[in-house]
Design an enzyme around this catalytic site. Structure first.
Site, PDB file in Angstrom:
ATOM      1  N   GLU A 274      58.828  12.742  53.400  1.00 29.77           N
ATOM      2  CA  GLU A 274      58.541  13.883  52.664  1.00 29.77           C
ATOM      3  C   GLU A 274      59.248  14.417  51.637  1.00 29.77           C
ATOM      4  O   GLU A 274      60.170  15.451  51.768  1.00 29.77           O
ATOM      5  CB  GLU A 274      58.409  15.340  53.703  1.00 29.77           C
ATOM      6  CG  GLU A 274      57.321  14.923  54.916  1.00 29.77           C
ATOM      7  CD  GLU A 274      57.803  15.882  56.194  1.00 29.77           C
ATOM      8  OE1 GLU A 274      58.806  16.797  55.906  1.00 29.77           O
ATOM      9  OE2 GLU A 274      56.937  16.004  56.968  1.00 29.77           O
ATOM     10  N   GLY A 276      61.106  15.941  48.176  1.00 30.11           N
ATOM     11  CA  GLY A 276      60.510  16.650  47.246  1.00 30.11           C
ATOM     12  C   GLY A 276      61.416  16.695  46.077  1.00 30.11           C
ATOM     13  O   GLY A 276      61.188  16.383  45.150  1.00 30.11           O
ATOM     14  N   ARG A 277      62.771  17.115  46.347  1.00 27.63           N
ATOM     15  CA  ARG A 277      63.670  17.070  45.142  1.00 27.63           C
ATOM     16  C   ARG A 277      63.763  15.836  44.710  1.00 27.63           C
ATOM     17  O   ARG A 277      63.965  15.721  43.469  1.00 27.63           O
ATOM     18  CB  ARG A 277      64.981  17.488  45.616  1.00 27.63           C
ATOM     19  CG  ARG A 277      65.957  18.155  44.755  1.00 27.63           C
ATOM     20  CD  ARG A 277      67.382  18.384  45.513  1.00 27.63           C
ATOM     21  NE  ARG A 277      67.497  19.126  46.501  1.00 27.63           N
ATOM     22  CZ  ARG A 277      67.500  20.636  46.606  1.00 27.63           C
ATOM     23  NH1 ARG A 277      67.840  20.968  45.629  1.00 27.63           N
ATOM     24  NH2 ARG A 277      67.674  21.135  47.622  1.00 27.63           N
ATOM     25  N   CYS A 345      68.713  43.330  36.057  1.00 29.96           N
ATOM     26  CA  CYS A 345      69.630  44.066  36.430  1.00 29.96           C
ATOM     27  C   CYS A 345      70.194  43.962  37.887  1.00 29.96           C
ATOM     28  O   CYS A 345      69.986  44.778  38.667  1.00 29.96           O
ATOM     29  CB  CYS A 345      69.053  45.603  36.447  1.00 29.96           C
ATOM     30  SG  CYS A 345      68.578  45.824  34.756  1.00 29.96           S
ATOM     31  N   TYR A 374      62.489  23.352  42.952  1.00 30.27           N
ATOM     32  CA  TYR A 374      62.676  24.584  43.448  1.00 30.27           C
ATOM     33  C   TYR A 374      63.276  25.339  42.244  1.00 30.27           C
ATOM     34  O   TYR A 374      64.110  26.361  42.430  1.00 30.27           O
ATOM     35  CB  TYR A 374      64.054  24.371  44.581  1.00 30.27           C
ATOM     36  CG  TYR A 374      63.503  23.885  45.693  1.00 30.27           C
ATOM     37  CD1 TYR A 374      62.453  23.928  46.691  1.00 30.27           C
ATOM     38  CD2 TYR A 374      63.966  22.345  45.832  1.00 30.27           C
ATOM     39  CE1 TYR A 374      62.052  23.202  47.576  1.00 30.27           C
ATOM     40  CE2 TYR A 374      63.627  21.587  46.928  1.00 30.27           C
ATOM     41  CZ  TYR A 374      62.770  21.876  47.895  1.00 30.27           C
ATOM     42  OH  TYR A 374      62.328  21.050  48.957  1.00 30.27           O
TER      43      TYR A 374
HETATM   44  N1  LLP Z   1      59.891  18.522  54.676  1.00 33.11           N
HETATM   45  C1  LLP Z   1      59.981  19.800  55.223  1.00 33.11           C
HETATM   46  C2  LLP Z   1      59.712  20.051  56.397  1.00 33.11           C
HETATM   47  C3  LLP Z   1      61.251  20.700  54.398  1.00 33.11           C
HETATM   48  O1  LLP Z   1      61.375  21.909  55.042  1.00 33.11           O
HETATM   49  C4  LLP Z   1      61.475  20.324  53.052  1.00 33.11           C
HETATM   50  C5  LLP Z   1      62.271  21.108  52.334  1.00 33.11           C
HETATM   51  C6  LLP Z   1      61.104  19.007  52.397  1.00 33.11           C
HETATM   52  C7  LLP Z   1      60.365  18.149  53.544  1.00 33.11           C
HETATM   53  C8  LLP Z   1      61.748  18.373  51.318  1.00 33.11           C
HETATM   54  O2  LLP Z   1      62.987  18.525  51.059  1.00 33.11           O
HETATM   55  P1  LLP Z   1      63.740  17.725  49.793  1.00 33.11           P
HETATM   56  O3  LLP Z   1      63.401  16.312  49.814  1.00 33.11           O
HETATM   57  O4  LLP Z   1      63.153  18.507  48.502  1.00 33.11           O
HETATM   58  O5  LLP Z   1      65.229  18.054  49.948  1.00 33.11           O
HETATM   59  N2  LLP Z   1      65.013  25.721  47.884  1.00 33.11           N
HETATM   60  C9  LLP Z   1      66.141  25.025  48.047  1.00 33.11           C
HETATM   61  C10 LLP Z   1      65.496  23.703  48.970  1.00 33.11           C
HETATM   62  C11 LLP Z   1      64.994  24.260  50.205  1.00 33.11           C
HETATM   63  C12 LLP Z   1      64.191  23.104  50.889  1.00 33.11           C
HETATM   64  C13 LLP Z   1      63.228  23.551  51.995  1.00 33.11           C
HETATM   65  N3  LLP Z   1      62.849  22.585  52.768  1.00 33.11           N
HETATM   66  C14 LLP Z   1      66.859  24.650  47.005  1.00 33.11           C
HETATM   67  O6  LLP Z   1      66.652  24.957  46.112  1.00 33.11           O
HETATM   68  O7  LLP Z   1      68.153  23.783  46.961  1.00 33.11           O
END
Ligand code: LLP
Length: 423
Positions: A274, A276-277, A345, A374
């Site tokens: 999964e 994302g980033r 603000c 994000y």
């Molecule tokens: N799977 C689940 C169940 C998750 O909760 C997340 C991210 C991902 C996959 C994807 O994770 P990644 O591959 O993107 O690391 N807003 C924060 C990051 C929050 C991540 C939440 N869950 C930031 O800007 O650093």
């Protein structure tokens, strides 16, 4: 690796100048690179080549329909955490049977939505959720394919706020209680228990902590199989980090995939990941304009037209984003430590403190790098500012994939109560 670079002194996204985008679309605006999104997806897909693997893009990182559609067109699945994300993924062309539904608080309506669309898997995180899912599925005459998200008690993640894998976090079921959940699931008419899932945090720079968590999952699969459960899937979550600044050197997608292969070994399961980033992070920048340069008490505040409502990561996680001038500074121009702040603000509306920057003046443009994940997804209308616009570039083409709402659109859902005018 990304497709943002200076050409003739102006930063470009692929073949389009950020100056042109700022002129045509205004600022602040997120700009995404199609080639970068595709490259990241391909690198990952190639790293997992030959393995039965579903790459379920974590939509929360960047849920713009244009971004999801780009990835869907390449075969990506989607990891979603709400009915809204699920519908967006489907609208963007992700087949339902490539959608994983994660999250601790699925409502009955969201469960029914997933069941009716025939999604690939529900990642379940608690006993009441399991029982509710069985009830909803049974009422529809369906069975829900379920993986249990276990909390492996492994610490990882780039910041305390984005780490999820230890006992104090709300996520997952205790890994040592998984047997209880599988026993219960096997008795429930609406549940088809098929797998084990894990996700321990985000912006994880080394693959080692992931290994520890994944090994716990594999050990669990062996144990459950020995007890007669036919586990056919494991979900290793997301979390691999990306470089935000010089010197950041996260482990590579190929090291990540190799480790997954090693850990899975001969387990004979379908793997879900999964990310994302990793896919969206450095495929996007946020362009902003300098509104004012304010000198006070020996400090220089460079006040931008982007605020924490447009990019909240520095305020929320103390995150560091490289901020580059869109126009390369004159050779030898001295750098000066400034505070980069926004118009909101709030004192936390500060993107950087004492950041050495080349000379900046009113009207200059800057780009926040690595803002594709994000960034826009966490944006808001705080201070009644319109939602930030988003554009997608492919070669020399640039399309608006979310336009800035007008004032009327921004206020369309609100009204004064009748008693104001009748009183
Ligand atoms: N799977 C689940 C169940 C998750 O909760 C997340 C991210 C991902 C996959 C994807 O994770 P990644 O591959 O993107 O690391 N807003 C924060 C990051 C929050 C991540 C939440 N869950 C930031 O800007 O650093």
């Amino acid at each position: 690796m990304h497709h943002f670079a200076y050409r003739n002194g102006i930063m470009h996204c692929e073949d389009v100048s950020l100056e042109t985008i700022a002129r045509d679309l205004g600022t602040p605006t997120y700009v995404y690179s199609d080639a970068t999104l595709r490259r990241h997806y391909n690198v990952l897909a190639e790293a997992f080549h030959g393995l039965d693997c579903l790459i379920a893009y974590a939509v929360k990182a960047n849920s713009n329909l244009g971004v999801i559609a780009t990835l869907a067109s390449m075969g990506a699945g989607a990891d979603v955490v709400s009915g809204g994300e699920m519908l967006k993924a489907i609208k963007a062309g992700v087949p339902a049977n490539r959608i994983v539904f994660s999250g601790v608080a699925k409502t009955e309506e969201e469960m029914a939505l997933g069941l009716q669309h025939g999604i690939f898997q529900f990642n379940v995180e608690s006993m009441p959720e399991l029982q509710r899912l069985s009830r909803v599925a049974t009422s529809l005459g369906l069975r829900a394919p379920v993986a249990f998200r276990v909390n492996p008690h492994v610490e990882a993640g780039g910041h305390a706020h984005i780490s999820t894998g230890s006992a104090e976090h709300k996520f997952g079921i205790a890994w040592h209680e998984a047997d209880i959940f599988f026993d219960e699931a096997s008795k429930l008419p609406g549940i088809d228990p098929v797998g084990v899932a894990v996700h321990i945090g985000s912006q994880i720079m080394r693959v080692e902590p992931l290994k520890e968590a994944w090994e716990k999952v594999v050990a669990l699969v062996h144990r459950l199989r020995a007890r007669g459960f036919s586990i056919s899937r494991v979900d290793f979550g997301g979390g691999l980090g990306v470089p935000y600044k010089d010197g950041d050197n996260p482990d590579s997608p190929s090291a990540y995939a190799q480790q997954a292969r090693d850990v899975i070994g001969q387990l004979d399961v379908k793997l879900v990941v999964e990310p994302g980033r990793l896919i969206a992070g450095n495929a996007g920048v946020l362009i902003s304009k300098v509104e004012y340069v304010k000198e006070r008490d020996g400090r220089t505040f460079v006040i931008l037209d982007a605020g924490m409502n447009d990019l909240i990561r520095p305020a929320l996680y103390g995150a560091w984003h490289e901020v580059l001038p869109v126009k390369t500074p004159a050779l030898g121009a001295p750098r000066r430590a400034v505070d980069l702040v926004g118009p909101i603000c709030e004192s936390t509306d500060r993107f950087a403190k004492d950041r050495p920057m080349p000379p900046l003046k009113e009207g200059d443009l800057v780009a926040f790098m690595t803002a594709g994940a994000y960034g826009a997804t966490l944006s808001s209308q705080y201070n009644s500012r319109p939602l930030v616009a988003e554009a997608l570039v492919r070669g020399d083409a640039c399309e608006v994939v979310r336009r800035r709402p007008t004032f009327d659109e921004m206020t369309a859902l609100e009204r004064a109560p009748d008693w104001i005018s009748s009183g």
